[in-house]
Design a protein around this motif. Sequence first.
Motif, PDB file in Angstrom:
ATOM      1  N   PRO A 306      37.437  18.613  87.728  1.00 42.06           N
ATOM      2  CA  PRO A 306      38.698  18.873  86.999  1.00 42.06           C
ATOM      3  C   PRO A 306      38.691  19.846  85.853  1.00 42.06           C
ATOM      4  O   PRO A 306      37.564  19.937  85.075  1.00 42.06           O
ATOM      5  CB  PRO A 306      39.071  17.448  86.540  1.00 42.06           C
ATOM      6  CG  PRO A 306      38.106  16.509  87.094  1.00 42.06           C
ATOM      7  CD  PRO A 306      36.854  17.284  87.618  1.00 42.06           C
ATOM      8  N   PRO A 307      39.531  20.528  85.475  1.00 38.47           N
ATOM      9  CA  PRO A 307      39.664  21.471  84.272  1.00 38.47           C
ATOM     10  C   PRO A 307      39.397  20.747  83.127  1.00 38.47           C
ATOM     11  O   PRO A 307      39.967  19.847  82.925  1.00 38.47           O
ATOM     12  CB  PRO A 307      41.103  22.238  84.338  1.00 38.47           C
ATOM     13  CG  PRO A 307      41.556  21.988  85.768  1.00 38.47           C
ATOM     14  CD  PRO A 307      40.989  20.512  86.152  1.00 38.47           C
ATOM     15  N   LYS A 308      38.564  21.336  82.198  1.00 41.80           N
ATOM     16  CA  LYS A 308      38.377  20.747  80.957  1.00 41.80           C
ATOM     17  C   LYS A 308      39.147  21.232  79.886  1.00 41.80           C
ATOM     18  O   LYS A 308      39.347  20.758  78.997  1.00 41.80           O
ATOM     19  CB  LYS A 308      36.786  20.956  80.775  1.00 41.80           C
ATOM     20  CG  LYS A 308      35.821  20.175  81.683  1.00 41.80           C
ATOM     21  CD  LYS A 308      34.391  20.205  81.352  1.00 41.80           C
ATOM     22  CE  LYS A 308      33.798  19.610  82.382  1.00 41.80           C
ATOM     23  NZ  LYS A 308      33.728  19.938  83.604  1.00 41.80           N
ATOM     24  N   GLU A 309      39.560  22.413  79.844  1.00 42.32           N
ATOM     25  CA  GLU A 309      40.054  23.209  78.874  1.00 42.32           C
ATOM     26  C   GLU A 309      41.781  22.969  79.030  1.00 42.32           C
ATOM     27  O   GLU A 309      42.232  22.937  80.255  1.00 42.32           O
ATOM     28  CB  GLU A 309      39.768  24.691  78.625  1.00 42.32           C
ATOM     29  CG  GLU A 309      38.312  25.155  78.537  1.00 42.32           C
ATOM     30  CD  GLU A 309      38.138  26.635  78.498  1.00 42.32           C
ATOM     31  OE1 GLU A 309      39.180  27.282  78.375  1.00 42.32           O
ATOM     32  OE2 GLU A 309      37.062  26.951  78.239  1.00 42.32           O
ATOM     33  N   ALA A 310      42.515  22.768  77.921  1.00 45.87           N
ATOM     34  CA  ALA A 310      43.982  22.758  78.050  1.00 45.87           C
ATOM     35  C   ALA A 310      44.594  23.742  78.839  1.00 45.87           C
ATOM     36  O   ALA A 310      45.318  23.762  79.622  1.00 45.87           O
ATOM     37  CB  ALA A 310      44.579  22.224  76.643  1.00 45.87           C
ATOM     38  N   ALA A 311      44.258  25.057  78.638  1.00 46.66           N
ATOM     39  CA  ALA A 311      44.924  26.228  78.914  1.00 46.66           C
ATOM     40  C   ALA A 311      44.650  26.404  80.662  1.00 46.66           C
ATOM     41  O   ALA A 311      45.426  26.548  81.293  1.00 46.66           O
ATOM     42  CB  ALA A 311      44.412  27.379  78.542  1.00 46.66           C
ATOM     43  N   THR A 312      43.250  26.033  80.903  1.00 47.01           N
ATOM     44  CA  THR A 312      42.995  26.071  82.265  1.00 47.01           C
ATOM     45  C   THR A 312      43.672  24.838  82.921  1.00 47.01           C
ATOM     46  O   THR A 312      44.286  25.087  84.237  1.00 47.01           O
ATOM     47  CB  THR A 312      41.738  25.873  82.502  1.00 47.01           C
ATOM     48  OG1 THR A 312      40.825  26.564  81.672  1.00 47.01           O
ATOM     49  CG2 THR A 312      41.127  26.021  83.891  1.00 47.01           C
ATOM     50  N   SER A 313      43.890  23.677  82.528  1.00 48.32           N
ATOM     51  CA  SER A 313      44.608  22.634  83.081  1.00 48.32           C
ATOM     52  C   SER A 313      46.036  23.012  83.136  1.00 48.32           C
ATOM     53  O   SER A 313      46.741  22.648  84.198  1.00 48.32           O
ATOM     54  CB  SER A 313      44.649  21.382  82.141  1.00 48.32           C
ATOM     55  OG  SER A 313      45.260  20.342  82.612  1.00 48.32           O
ATOM     56  N   ARG A 314      46.696  23.763  82.172  1.00 50.66           N
ATOM     57  CA  ARG A 314      48.009  23.993  82.362  1.00 50.66           C
ATOM     58  C   ARG A 314      48.348  25.114  83.615  1.00 50.66           C
ATOM     59  O   ARG A 314      49.200  25.065  84.281  1.00 50.66           O
ATOM     60  CB  ARG A 314      48.824  24.661  80.909  1.00 50.66           C
ATOM     61  CG  ARG A 314      49.008  23.625  79.958  1.00 50.66           C
ATOM     62  CD  ARG A 314      49.892  24.291  78.734  1.00 50.66           C
ATOM     63  NE  ARG A 314      48.939  25.346  78.343  1.00 50.66           N
ATOM     64  CZ  ARG A 314      48.198  25.174  77.269  1.00 50.66           C
ATOM     65  NH1 ARG A 314      48.050  24.144  76.684  1.00 50.66           N
ATOM     66  NH2 ARG A 314      47.637  26.398  76.821  1.00 50.66           N
ATOM     67  N   LEU A 315      47.418  26.002  83.622  1.00 47.92           N
ATOM     68  CA  LEU A 315      47.571  27.001  84.778  1.00 47.92           C
ATOM     69  C   LEU A 315      47.201  26.308  86.083  1.00 47.92           C
ATOM     70  O   LEU A 315      47.944  26.600  87.036  1.00 47.92           O
ATOM     71  CB  LEU A 315      46.291  27.913  84.560  1.00 47.92           C
ATOM     72  CG  LEU A 315      46.385  29.117  83.400  1.00 47.92           C
ATOM     73  CD1 LEU A 315      45.255  29.743  83.374  1.00 47.92           C
ATOM     74  CD2 LEU A 315      47.581  29.759  83.714  1.00 47.92           C
ATOM     75  N   TYR A 316      46.367  25.485  86.254  1.00 46.02           N
ATOM     76  CA  TYR A 316      46.087  24.574  87.379  1.00 46.02           C
ATOM     77  C   TYR A 316      47.573  23.696  87.922  1.00 46.02           C
ATOM     78  O   TYR A 316      47.956  23.877  88.969  1.00 46.02           O
ATOM     79  CB  TYR A 316      45.163  23.555  87.079  1.00 46.02           C
ATOM     80  CG  TYR A 316      44.863  22.708  88.392  1.00 46.02           C
ATOM     81  CD1 TYR A 316      43.901  23.029  89.503  1.00 46.02           C
ATOM     82  CD2 TYR A 316      45.393  21.349  88.530  1.00 46.02           C
ATOM     83  CE1 TYR A 316      43.872  22.302  90.550  1.00 46.02           C
ATOM     84  CE2 TYR A 316      45.256  20.676  89.359  1.00 46.02           C
ATOM     85  CZ  TYR A 316      44.636  21.004  90.519  1.00 46.02           C
ATOM     86  OH  TYR A 316      44.332  19.950  91.659  1.00 46.02           O
ATOM     87  N   GLN A 317      48.175  22.983  86.731  1.00 47.32           N
ATOM     88  CA  GLN A 317      49.391  22.552  86.820  1.00 47.32           C
ATOM     89  C   GLN A 317      50.558  23.506  87.403  1.00 47.32           C
ATOM     90  O   GLN A 317      51.336  23.379  88.183  1.00 47.32           O
ATOM     91  CB  GLN A 317      49.841  21.733  85.776  1.00 47.32           C
ATOM     92  CG  GLN A 317      49.029  20.369  85.247  1.00 47.32           C
ATOM     93  CD  GLN A 317      48.802  19.593  86.629  1.00 47.32           C
ATOM     94  OE1 GLN A 317      49.842  19.427  87.196  1.00 47.32           O
ATOM     95  NE2 GLN A 317      47.589  18.869  86.659  1.00 47.32           N
TER      96      GLN A 317
END
Length: 703
Positions: A306-317
């Motif tokens: 799972p993405p650990k950084e918030a920015a990466t998580s937002r891009l993933y979503q």
Amino acid sequence: MNTLPDTAERPVVLVVDDEPEILVALTDLLDQAYHVLAASSGEEGLALLRQNPDVAVIISDQRMPGMTGDVFFAHARELSGAGAILLTGYADISAVEAALNRGQISFFAYKPWDDETLLSMVGQAADRYRLENELARERLLLRGLLENLPFGLGFKDHNGSFIRLNQQMAREFNRSVADCLGQQEDDLVDGTRLESLRQAQSDLVASGRDQQVLQLPGPDGQSRWHDLTRVRLDTLRNEPVRAHTLSAYSILIDRDVTELLSLEQRLQQAQKMQAIGTLAGGIAHDFNNLLTAILGSLELVQDLEPPKEAATSRLYQNAMQAARRGAVLTRRLLDFSRPRHLVCQQVDVAEMLEHLRDFLMRGKVPDDIRGELDAERFKPGSGWERVSFELPDIALPPVWTDATQLQLAVLNQCLNALEAQPQGDSACVVSVRLADKLLGRHLGGEHASAWVVVQIRDHGAGMTEEQRARIFEPFFTTKDVGQGNGLGLSMTYSFISHCGGEVRVEGIPGGGTAVELWFPAMARGKGLEQPAQPPLPARKVLSVQDDPASADWEQDTVKESGEGRVPARALSTPVTQDMARVLPAAAEGRIILVVDDEPGVRAVTAGFLRRAGYAVLESSSGMDALEAVQQHADIALVVMDVKMPGMNGGEAARHIHTRRPELPVLFVTGYADFGLLPEGVAVLHKPYTRDALLGDVRAMLAA
């Protein structure tokens, strides 16, 4: 000299004379070629004429007691058009001349007569009677044809004046037939029609023929299309007309081709929509495979790391949501190509509209309809109070359709009508009626002339001809950018077409729009082809949990429709970081065969199943799947794509079930082509999530 008639049938000759010897002599003379009737007096001759209207020739003596021959012929003319021959002596020549002048007789012969001469007279009189009868019959037939033609027809003389025309043509001039006779066409028309007449003159002179298709105003103010054809009669002959005046005679044909052009346009529209639907289905199939691979790969990545950084998580979503929106749009495009969610049954349209009116009045619209149209549309002040209903007092026959889809179609058109009018205008009116026929459509039997028509009309801006020609195309809209996706009417068109009906739209710029949904009526208790099949129990797709926040992502439930078991919609759960590692319990010993010709889709499906603890075998074609089933007796489930080159999924499943009838098959497809599948099968639509796939797999293995 041949004095006998050249007729296959023997003409009837009536002989009238008060002397029996004369009657016998005439009968003997004529009996070889004619059927002879004999009368000894004028009164008796008239009685025979009344009984035998087919008498061709009458031969009568002049000097007879009671009624002379000329008086007898004067009465006979009122009963018959038979040829008349008067037998007379020299002393009666003045009576003979008077009878000739009054047209009562054709010939006369002196007594004693010459046999050859008399036979010649009888033959000529019989031929003339036959020709006059044939001419009268032809005139009757032509007059009947002229007056009953479904188009206007007129004949002009060499001066261009009408000498014959039918009622239909006179109505086009808004006059009676009597008022048109003797008039020239340019004295009876004006405007566009007069201009077309002047343009036609040069072509008539050059080639003898002119044809134009014009849009002309009708008696009711509506424009109608007319095919005007003008032809000089001498151009219809192989040799020139000898008489100069006859060579200038001409005919005018006026056909109202409005319905014919409309039928041609509807045929072109149907062909265009079929081509677009086929194209949409093919593109959607490939696009859904790509979306399945994208969504599945993203989910597997989420499971692995799972993405650990918030920015990466937002891009993933963002990537996940974009793929899901693409899936929703593709599903709607597929619904245009072939509606997946139809549950057809007998529907009382008037009763359905009455319920819809009650829903709108109370502001309590069913959830399935509210969800389809967006709940924001039903907030107070949305304008639904401007929708009125005109429902008939008499009962209408039911139709074979999906009630929910029909309600959605009506509400969609009401929304279009509300948005097409200023807020203060009298809004749209929904009505239903029974129509006798729909031109160009024939269903046969009891359905040939009964149609139930739902009309939604408004008084908005209307449409141009160019707009009306494209209104059914997907993504075409007359609204401003961002106010509509252009799928409403195209979805309605597809839905109505699959119910055996038709959509008609009439619009005049500045004058409003009328959308009509035509459904073939049916006898109560009967479908158009066959009654609905007993519904199969709905099978809910299992998901990790229900999350209302994911309302824009639609997953599958299976329910019954007119085409077999097809997916409906239920809310599933978007993948979140907290859920990423929530996996189902392992299922050792359960082998699942995954069959798909797309490597990316096959890898994602197999990855989902392996992460859930299942043993997975993979096949890239239907033939490979048959071999795998034959070699591995412990396969518990087959997850198989429908559209594959060579052997499709439906064919492969039939072959598998000849070897192992108990082996369940879960079909996955990106294109709703249910003609390839057996009835009552389970179908999961691409793109699917891990939870949707595993939910179906668990349900089928448990069953």
